[in-house]
Design a protein around this motif. Structure first.
Motif, PDB file in Angstrom:
ATOM      1  N   GLY A 130       0.847  -1.183   0.000  1.00  0.00           N
ATOM      2  CA  GLY A 130       0.000   0.000   0.000  1.00  0.00           C
ATOM      3  C   GLY A 130       0.883   1.234   0.000  1.00  0.00           C
ATOM      4  O   GLY A 130       1.909   1.277  -0.682  1.00  0.00           O
ATOM      5  N   ALA A 131       0.508   2.232   0.771  1.00  0.00           N
ATOM      6  CA  ALA A 131       1.302   3.459   0.849  1.00  0.00           C
ATOM      7  C   ALA A 131       1.177   4.069   2.227  1.00  0.00           C
ATOM      8  O   ALA A 131       0.163   3.907   2.904  1.00  0.00           O
ATOM      9  CB  ALA A 131       0.857   4.463  -0.210  1.00  0.00           C
ATOM     10  N   ALA A 132       2.221   4.768   2.635  1.00  0.00           N
ATOM     11  CA  ALA A 132       2.211   5.521   3.882  1.00  0.00           C
ATOM     12  C   ALA A 132       2.415   6.990   3.559  1.00  0.00           C
ATOM     13  O   ALA A 132       3.283   7.339   2.750  1.00  0.00           O
ATOM     14  CB  ALA A 132       3.315   5.040   4.818  1.00  0.00           C
ATOM     15  N   LEU A 133       1.604   7.837   4.162  1.00  0.00           N
ATOM     16  CA  LEU A 133       1.772   9.285   4.059  1.00  0.00           C
ATOM     17  C   LEU A 133       2.033   9.798   5.462  1.00  0.00           C
ATOM     18  O   LEU A 133       1.182   9.682   6.345  1.00  0.00           O
ATOM     19  CB  LEU A 133       0.519   9.941   3.473  1.00  0.00           C
ATOM     20  N   VAL A 176      -1.965   4.512   4.613  1.00  0.00           N
ATOM     21  CA  VAL A 176      -1.887   4.696   6.060  1.00  0.00           C
ATOM     22  C   VAL A 176      -1.399   6.109   6.355  1.00  0.00           C
ATOM     23  O   VAL A 176      -0.354   6.531   5.845  1.00  0.00           O
ATOM     24  CB  VAL A 176      -0.933   3.663   6.701  1.00  0.00           C
ATOM     25  N   LEU A 177      -2.161   6.835   7.149  1.00  0.00           N
ATOM     26  CA  LEU A 177      -1.775   8.186   7.563  1.00  0.00           C
ATOM     27  C   LEU A 177      -0.996   8.099   8.872  1.00  0.00           C
ATOM     28  O   LEU A 177      -1.435   7.440   9.821  1.00  0.00           O
ATOM     29  CB  LEU A 177      -3.013   9.058   7.759  1.00  0.00           C
ATOM     30  N   THR A 179      -2.473  12.047  12.351  1.00  0.00           N
ATOM     31  CA  THR A 179      -3.098  11.100  13.277  1.00  0.00           C
ATOM     32  C   THR A 179      -3.923  11.807  14.343  1.00  0.00           C
ATOM     33  O   THR A 179      -4.838  11.208  14.917  1.00  0.00           O
ATOM     34  CB  THR A 179      -2.051  10.206  13.964  1.00  0.00           C
ATOM     35  N   LYS A 180      -3.605  13.060  14.610  1.00  0.00           N
ATOM     36  CA  LYS A 180      -4.408  13.836  15.546  1.00  0.00           C
ATOM     37  C   LYS A 180      -5.517  14.561  14.796  1.00  0.00           C
ATOM     38  O   LYS A 180      -5.518  14.641  13.567  1.00  0.00           O
ATOM     39  CB  LYS A 180      -3.528  14.845  16.295  1.00  0.00           C
ATOM     40  N   ALA A 233      -2.355   5.257  11.380  1.00  0.00           N
ATOM     41  CA  ALA A 233      -1.344   4.491  12.106  1.00  0.00           C
ATOM     42  C   ALA A 233      -1.560   4.608  13.607  1.00  0.00           C
ATOM     43  O   ALA A 233      -1.897   5.674  14.123  1.00  0.00           O
ATOM     44  CB  ALA A 233       0.053   4.983  11.743  1.00  0.00           C
ATOM     45  N   GLY A 234      -1.344   3.494  14.293  1.00  0.00           N
ATOM     46  CA  GLY A 234      -1.244   3.521  15.744  1.00  0.00           C
ATOM     47  C   GLY A 234       0.191   3.812  16.134  1.00  0.00           C
ATOM     48  O   GLY A 234       0.904   4.551  15.447  1.00  0.00           O
TER      49      GLY A 234
END
Length: 310
Positions: free
Chosen positions: A117-120, A249-250, A256-257, A276-277
């Motif tokens: 996938g991708a992460a930003l 995934v952010l 995340t906030k 993301a956790g």
């Protein structure tokens, strides 16, 4: 007791977790910056201190698998840096291999059990990464605050100071975000703001990002414009990678906030998106994945991280 180790080493702090075979976190530790690009081999010592605290009274020899997500992972080909990490693991009593991966991989794993996938990521800096089989296939931005990191906390704070300085007229500053920035800097004139900015380390500008977000939420026009621009730049950075083969995934505090940057990014993205956790727990899960089968790994992910689609 069989244990695994997960590390999230960033430019501001290093954090480590120790978990049992069933995914229960039994130890946490934190220390200073762990980005080798920023602090060189000293990053290994910070990470080692976090690992020491996470282990506590647990026997380091009981750790059977470890994964460390490292900011600035591109420098890990440097023999001096890799030697520093190898020495640090040994110094802490670890006898298992500890895989070093890009922090984008651990951020991605902290949001999904998918392989690709991708992460930003938008925290102090900003980067987008395409993930294939839990490896970084391609990145966009992540160039540091001088050359890039567009839409990051650093970018947002710096743009706020620049905008306030350019708009300052007369003996007093306008209200809204301008007044908030002036108060934080402790200045009463544009000249003082310029001198203040020249004395700051880059991280001081990133620390202004929550103020910009708060002002945008309160309806300040300048802050609204800056946060919208930050979101647009982050979405454009992600777009450079092409359509992801899996969820996005952010990660990072701006995404995340609950921030106006996050809200604008979410409104712009189609397809599956998760948040993301804890990346250190994501790293521990990757370490568990190395010693479990796929079905068990997915079950453990839901237990440890419980990602929720947006």
């Amino acid at each position: 007791m069989m244990l695994v180790l997960g590390v999230d080493a960033g430019g501001t702090a290093s954090r480590a977790v120790v978990a049992t075979r069933d995914g229960t976190v039994v130890g946490r530790g934190s220390a200073g910056p762990g980005n080798p690009t920023a602090v060189g081999p000293a990053a290994a010592r910070s990470i080692g201190a976090a690992v020491r605290d996470a282990l506590g009274e647990h026997d380091p020899a009981s750790v059977v698998s470890g994964v460390a997500g490292i900011a600035g992972a591109g420098v890990l080909a440097d023999p001096e840096v890799t030697a520093a990490f190898t020495s640090e693991w040994s110094h802490r009593g670890l006898i298992c291999p500890v895989a070093l991966v890009a922090d984008a991989v651990t951020a991605f794993a902290a949001g999904t059990s998918a392989r690709s996938g991708a992460a930003l990521i938008a925290g102090t800096g900003a980067v987008a990464a395409r993930i294939d089989d839990w490896r970084v296939n391609r990145t966009a931005d992540g160039l540091g605050w001088l050359l890039g990191d567009e839409g990051s906390g650093m970018w947002l704070g710096l743009q706020a100071v620049r905008s306030v300085a350019r708009a300052w007229s007369g003996p007093t500053v306008d209200g809204g975000l301008a007044a908030v920035i002036a108060a934080r800097a402790g200045v009463t004139s544009c000249d003082e703001l310029v001198r203040w900015a020249g004395r700051q380390q880059p991280a001081a500008f990133a620390a202004l990002a929550p103020l910009v977000c708060g002002s945008a939420t309160a309806g300040d026009a300048l802050a609204e414009r800056l946060t919208a621009e930050a979101a647009a730049r982050l979405v454009a950075t992600l777009g450079e990678l092409g359509p992801p083969d899996g969820p996005v995934v952010l990660a990072g505090s701006l995404l995340t906030k609950t921030t106006p940057v996050r809200a604008a990014v979410l409104a712009s993205l189609a397809g599956p998106v998760t948040t993301a956790g804890d990346p250190a727990v994501g790293a521990a899960w990757l370490a568990l994945r190395q010693i479990t089968d796929q079905e068990e790994a997915v079950r453990l992910h839901h237990r440890m991280l419980r990602p929720a689609p947006e």
